[in-house]
Design a protein around this motif. Sequence first.
Motif, PDB file in Angstrom:
ATOM      1  N   ALA A 560       5.382  46.936  41.907  1.00 34.34           N
ATOM      2  CA  ALA A 560       6.095  48.137  42.346  1.00 34.34           C
ATOM      3  C   ALA A 560       6.549  48.001  43.797  1.00 34.34           C
ATOM      4  N   ASN A 561       5.687  47.429  44.643  1.00 29.12           N
ATOM      5  CA  ASN A 561       6.060  47.229  46.046  1.00 29.12           C
ATOM      6  C   ASN A 561       7.196  46.212  46.167  1.00 29.12           C
ATOM      7  N   VAL A 562       7.154  45.156  45.347  1.00 33.35           N
ATOM      8  CA  VAL A 562       8.236  44.164  45.348  1.00 33.35           C
ATOM      9  C   VAL A 562       9.533  44.818  44.880  1.00 33.35           C
ATOM     10  N   CYS A 563       9.417  45.681  43.884  1.00 30.99           N
ATOM     11  CA  CYS A 563      10.592  46.394  43.358  1.00 30.99           C
ATOM     12  C   CYS A 563      11.285  47.193  44.459  1.00 30.99           C
ATOM     13  N   LEU A 564      10.516  47.880  45.297  1.00 31.68           N
ATOM     14  CA  LEU A 564      11.095  48.657  46.393  1.00 31.68           C
ATOM     15  C   LEU A 564      11.880  47.771  47.351  1.00 31.68           C
ATOM     16  N   LYS A 565      11.333  46.599  47.643  1.00 35.06           N
ATOM     17  CA  LYS A 565      12.013  45.669  48.558  1.00 35.06           C
ATOM     18  C   LYS A 565      13.317  45.163  47.944  1.00 35.06           C
ATOM     19  N   ILE A 566      13.252  44.792  46.668  1.00 33.51           N
ATOM     20  CA  ILE A 566      14.438  44.247  45.997  1.00 33.51           C
ATOM     21  C   ILE A 566      15.547  45.290  45.916  1.00 33.51           C
ATOM     22  N   ASN A 567      15.188  46.511  45.568  1.00 29.84           N
ATOM     23  CA  ASN A 567      16.196  47.562  45.401  1.00 29.84           C
ATOM     24  C   ASN A 567      16.966  47.811  46.695  1.00 29.84           C
ATOM     25  N   VAL A 568      16.246  47.863  47.828  1.00 31.70           N
ATOM     26  CA  VAL A 568      16.905  48.095  49.115  1.00 31.70           C
ATOM     27  C   VAL A 568      17.806  46.906  49.472  1.00 31.70           C
ATOM     28  N   LYS A 569      17.337  45.681  49.199  1.00 33.49           N
ATOM     29  CA  LYS A 569      18.141  44.501  49.526  1.00 33.49           C
ATOM     30  C   LYS A 569      19.428  44.436  48.708  1.00 33.49           C
ATOM     31  N   LEU A 570      19.417  45.069  47.537  1.00 35.11           N
ATOM     32  CA  LEU A 570      20.596  45.060  46.677  1.00 35.11           C
ATOM     33  C   LEU A 570      21.479  46.296  46.877  1.00 35.11           C
ATOM     34  N   GLY A 571      21.127  47.144  47.872  1.00 35.71           N
ATOM     35  CA  GLY A 571      21.962  48.301  48.188  1.00 35.71           C
ATOM     36  C   GLY A 571      21.549  49.593  47.532  1.00 35.71           C
ATOM     37  N   GLY A 572      20.397  49.634  46.877  1.00 33.13           N
ATOM     38  CA  GLY A 572      19.921  50.860  46.252  1.00 33.13           C
ATOM     39  C   GLY A 572      19.237  51.783  47.242  1.00 33.13           C
ATOM     40  N   ILE A 573      18.821  52.947  46.761  1.00 34.32           N
ATOM     41  CA  ILE A 573      18.084  53.918  47.579  1.00 34.32           C
ATOM     42  C   ILE A 573      16.757  54.192  46.882  1.00 34.32           C
ATOM     43  N   ASN A 574      15.673  53.966  47.579  1.00 35.76           N
ATOM     44  CA  ASN A 574      14.354  54.155  46.969  1.00 35.76           C
ATOM     45  C   ASN A 574      13.961  55.628  46.887  1.00 35.76           C
ATOM     46  N   SER A 575      13.991  56.303  48.017  1.00 35.28           N
ATOM     47  CA  SER A 575      13.553  57.698  48.071  1.00 35.28           C
ATOM     48  C   SER A 575      14.297  58.396  49.193  1.00 35.28           C
ATOM     49  N   GLN A 576      14.157  59.702  49.241  1.00 34.48           N
ATOM     50  CA  GLN A 576      14.730  60.477  50.333  1.00 34.48           C
ATOM     51  C   GLN A 576      13.898  61.735  50.519  1.00 34.48           C
ATOM     52  N   LEU A 577      14.042  62.333  51.683  1.00 37.74           N
ATOM     53  CA  LEU A 577      13.306  63.572  51.912  1.00 37.74           C
ATOM     54  C   LEU A 577      13.992  64.721  51.182  1.00 37.74           C
ATOM     55  N   LYS A 578      13.208  65.711  50.839  1.00 38.77           N
ATOM     56  CA  LYS A 578      13.747  66.862  50.120  1.00 38.77           C
ATOM     57  C   LYS A 578      14.884  67.499  50.915  1.00 38.77           C
ATOM     58  N   GLN A 579      15.842  68.046  50.191  1.00 39.14           N
ATOM     59  CA  GLN A 579      17.035  68.636  50.799  1.00 39.14           C
ATOM     60  C   GLN A 579      16.666  69.603  51.930  1.00 39.14           C
ATOM     61  N   GLN A 580      17.399  69.526  53.023  1.00 35.05           N
ATOM     62  CA  GLN A 580      17.268  70.423  54.178  1.00 35.05           C
ATOM     63  C   GLN A 580      15.972  70.227  54.974  1.00 35.05           C
ATOM     64  N   MET A 581      15.299  69.084  54.778  1.00 32.53           N
ATOM     65  CA  MET A 581      14.082  68.844  55.560  1.00 32.53           C
ATOM     66  C   MET A 581      14.405  68.269  56.934  1.00 32.53           C
TER      67      MET A 581
END
Length: 788
Positions: A560-581
Motif C-alpha cells: 500500500a505504501n509503494v502504491c502511494l509512491k507510484i501513483n504520485v510519480k505517475l501524476g495521480g492524487i492520493n488524498s486531499q483535505l476535506k473541502q474548505q479546510m
Amino acid sequence: MTSPIQATPYAMRPLPGTIGKAVTVRSNFFEVEQLPNLIVHHYDVTVTPDVPPPVNRKIYEQFIASYRDSDLGGSRPVYDGRKNIFSPRKLPFESRTFNVSLPGDIQPNSKRPIPVFKLKIKVAATINLEELHQFLQGKSSLTNNVLTAIMALDVLIRHKPAMQHATIGSSFYTPVGKQPLAGPLDAWRGYYQSVRPALGKMLVNVDVSATAFFQSGSLLEMIVKILGFRNPDDLRRPITSQNWQKIEKIIKGLRFTAVHRERVKRTFKIFKLTSTTAKDTKFKITSNKIEGDVQPDEMETDVATYFREVYNMNLQYPMLPCVCASKTIMLPLEVCFIVEGQRYVNKLDPRQTSDMIKFTSQLPPVRANNIKEGLRILSYDDNEYLKDFGMKIAKEMVTIKARVLPVPTISYHPESRIPNVVPRDGQWNMRDKRLVRGATLGSWGVIVFTTERDVSLASAQNFIRELVLCCTDSGLDIPNKQPPIVYLNPQSDIEYGLKEAWVRAGNAVKSKPQLLVCILPTTGTPLYAEIKRVTDTIIGVASQCLQMKHVREPKKQYCANVCLKINVKLGGINSQLKQQMMPFLASKPTILLGGDVSHPQPGDTTRPSIASLVGSLDSRAARYAATVRVQTARTEFIADLASMAIELLKSFYQVCGLKPERILFYRDGVSEGQFAEVLKTEVAALQSACQRLEADYRPKITFVVVQKRHHARFFPAKRTDGDQRGNCHPGTVVDTEIVHLTGFDFYLQSHAGRLGTSRPAHYVVLHDDNKFTSDELQDLSFKLCHFR
C-alpha cells in the motif's frame, strides 16, 4: 500609543495563537536567573603561527597559568578558541604580545626545540550589558552591541567545557558511555549549549548530541576493523593495493603515539603509508665517526632491521607497510597507537548509520534524563568563570503553555468504504480507502538486481501480483498486470542494463514505459544513486526502488505504501483535505512553493549543489510540479530562483487558468546566520519573476523558513498529555516563552515520533505581505503536513 521596538529585521509577531487544546510542556531551556550587569571588556586575539582551535586552547591554558597572577591582575577572561577574549574586568594593558611555550610531549632531555607561540592581545571594545537588559525588556532594538553581548555570554558558558573536553561547534563530547560503531569508530555522546534571548529573560538551551570518533588504541587493530578481518593475524595474508589505498585514505591525518621509546612519548601525525613493507623499506643511517675519519660512513638498512638492532624489537608484522610521519620519519604499524578524541568527519556507511541511529534514538524520558546528566557535567553552580561574571543558571527546564491543534479530516475517493478519516496520533492507513485520482499504469518493467538463486522468478512474480492487486484495489488502473521481469548483476554496467530493461518493457506492450520497478539486494547508497541517475537524467522514466527482503514476503501494508509512491510519480492524487479546510488556499488563487538546496557530502569538492523547487497546482495543494537546477557547490541560496519560479507560475496558470494572487513560500535548510542573505536574494528573485511575467504583476508573498536542525525539544508535563512513547501529540505548537522577542516564529511538532524523541519544526517568517495571524499560519502549516 508608541509603536513596538523593531527588534528584528524580519516579519513582526502577531498576537499568539489561541486555537487548539491547551497543554503544558517542558522544554530543554534553562532560565538565566542572574544575568550579569556590568561592563564586559572585549579583546582581539592573534596567535602566531596560526593553529586550529584545540591547539589555541592549549596555548591559552598555558598563557593563563603563566601570566594570570603577574600580568592579568587575577582576572579570569574567557576565550572562544579563535579570535575573542571577554573579561569581566579591564586588563592592565591596551595591547601586548606574550610568548607562550607549549612543552607538550617534549621531554627535558630531547634535542627538539620547545615550540613558542606569540599571543597578541589588544582592546577591541567594551560592552555595556545594560543595553542587553533593555533589549530583553523590549526597550531597545537589536544593535551590534547587543549581538556581541549575547556572543560574550555564549563564550562564557562554553569556555570551561571547551578547555576540558573535545569540542565541536557548540557541543563538547566525552567518551563516557561511548558505544562502538561498525568499523574503527565509536559514537560519543555530546552536550550542546547555547544562550538564547527571550522576552524579558535569557535562556540556555541544553541538549544531547552525538558524533563519531576514531577508536583510540592500536593502529593494527584499527586496520583490522577497516578491512573487516577478525584479528591482526589475518593481516599476514596478501592485501591488495586498493585496500591499502582505502586504509591510507581513512587514517591519513590521524595523530598517534609510538611506543618503541619508553622515555619519550611524542605525538605524530600520519602523512601516508609506504609503498614497501617494513623489511623492504630502506633508508641510510650515519655510523659513529671514528677518530681520523674525514667524514662518517653511511650505511643502508631497512626499518625491520633497524628496530631489531637499535630497540631490540623483532617486528611481528615486517610484511606490512610503515607509517610516514614526515619525509624522514617512518614507523612500523605495530608500534603506532591512535590518540583518543579524534573526530571522524566523513559520511557514515549504512551499517555505521544504523548503529548511530540506535545510539541516538532515545525515548523522551531517557533524553530528558540525559540532558539533566549534561547539566550535572556542566555544573554551572561550580563554574568559577560564571561566578566571576556574576551569572546564575536554573537547574530545571522551563515550563511552557502549548496547544495541540485540531486534527484535519483527510478525504479519499467518494466510492471508498471509508472516504473520510481523522488521523489518530498522526497515523492512518489505506485500508478500505481508494485514491482520490488513480493513475493508469500501462507500460512498465521490473529489474531484479541479483540472480534467480537469491530471488526466484516465481517469488518476483508473486510479489508483482500482490502489488498489482493492492494498487488495483486502491484505484490505480493497471492494464498490464504481468510486466517483463529481468535480472541484472549489481556489479555490471547499470546504465546499459536499465536501458535494455526499458526497451524490453516498451516492446512488451508497444508503448513507451512509464515506470521501472527496481528490486535492490541491500539499502546501500551507490546502487540506488546510480539507478536514480540513469532513470532520471539519461532515460527519462520514473523509477521505484524496493528492498529485496520485502519482495520475498510481500505484506499488504508495504504494498500500500509503494502504491502511494507510484501513483504520485505517475501524476495521480492520493488524498486531499476535506473541502474548505484550508480557506487561505481556496478563497483566492494561491500557489504554495517549497524550496531547498542539497549539498555534496563534507570533503567533496567536485560535485555541485542541487537546487529544487516545487509548486502546487490546485486549491487543495494536492498536485505539484517540480523544477531543479545545478549550481555552485556549497551555495545556500537558490541561484536561479527567478526562472524556476516562472516555470511553476506558468504551470499553475496552465492548470487553473488563473494567476496566483498570493505566494506562500516554505524554505528548507537555512540557518539563522543565513536569514539576511536568503531574504535579500530570494524574496527579490520571487518579485523579479512576477514582474518578468507582467510588469504590474505583484502577488502578495509570505516567505517562511522551516528549520529542522535545532536543539529545541518538548516533553509532556503530564504523562496523559503525551502519546504511548512519551512524545507530545502531533499538532503541538509553541509560540511563547522560548520564541523570538518580537519576530514571527513558532515551533510545530506535526508528526508522530516512531523513533526516539520527536523534533519539532521551527517556522520563522522572514517576509509577510499576506499578514497572517498566528492561528492561520500554524493551522495551515499543520494541515499541509498530512499529504502523502
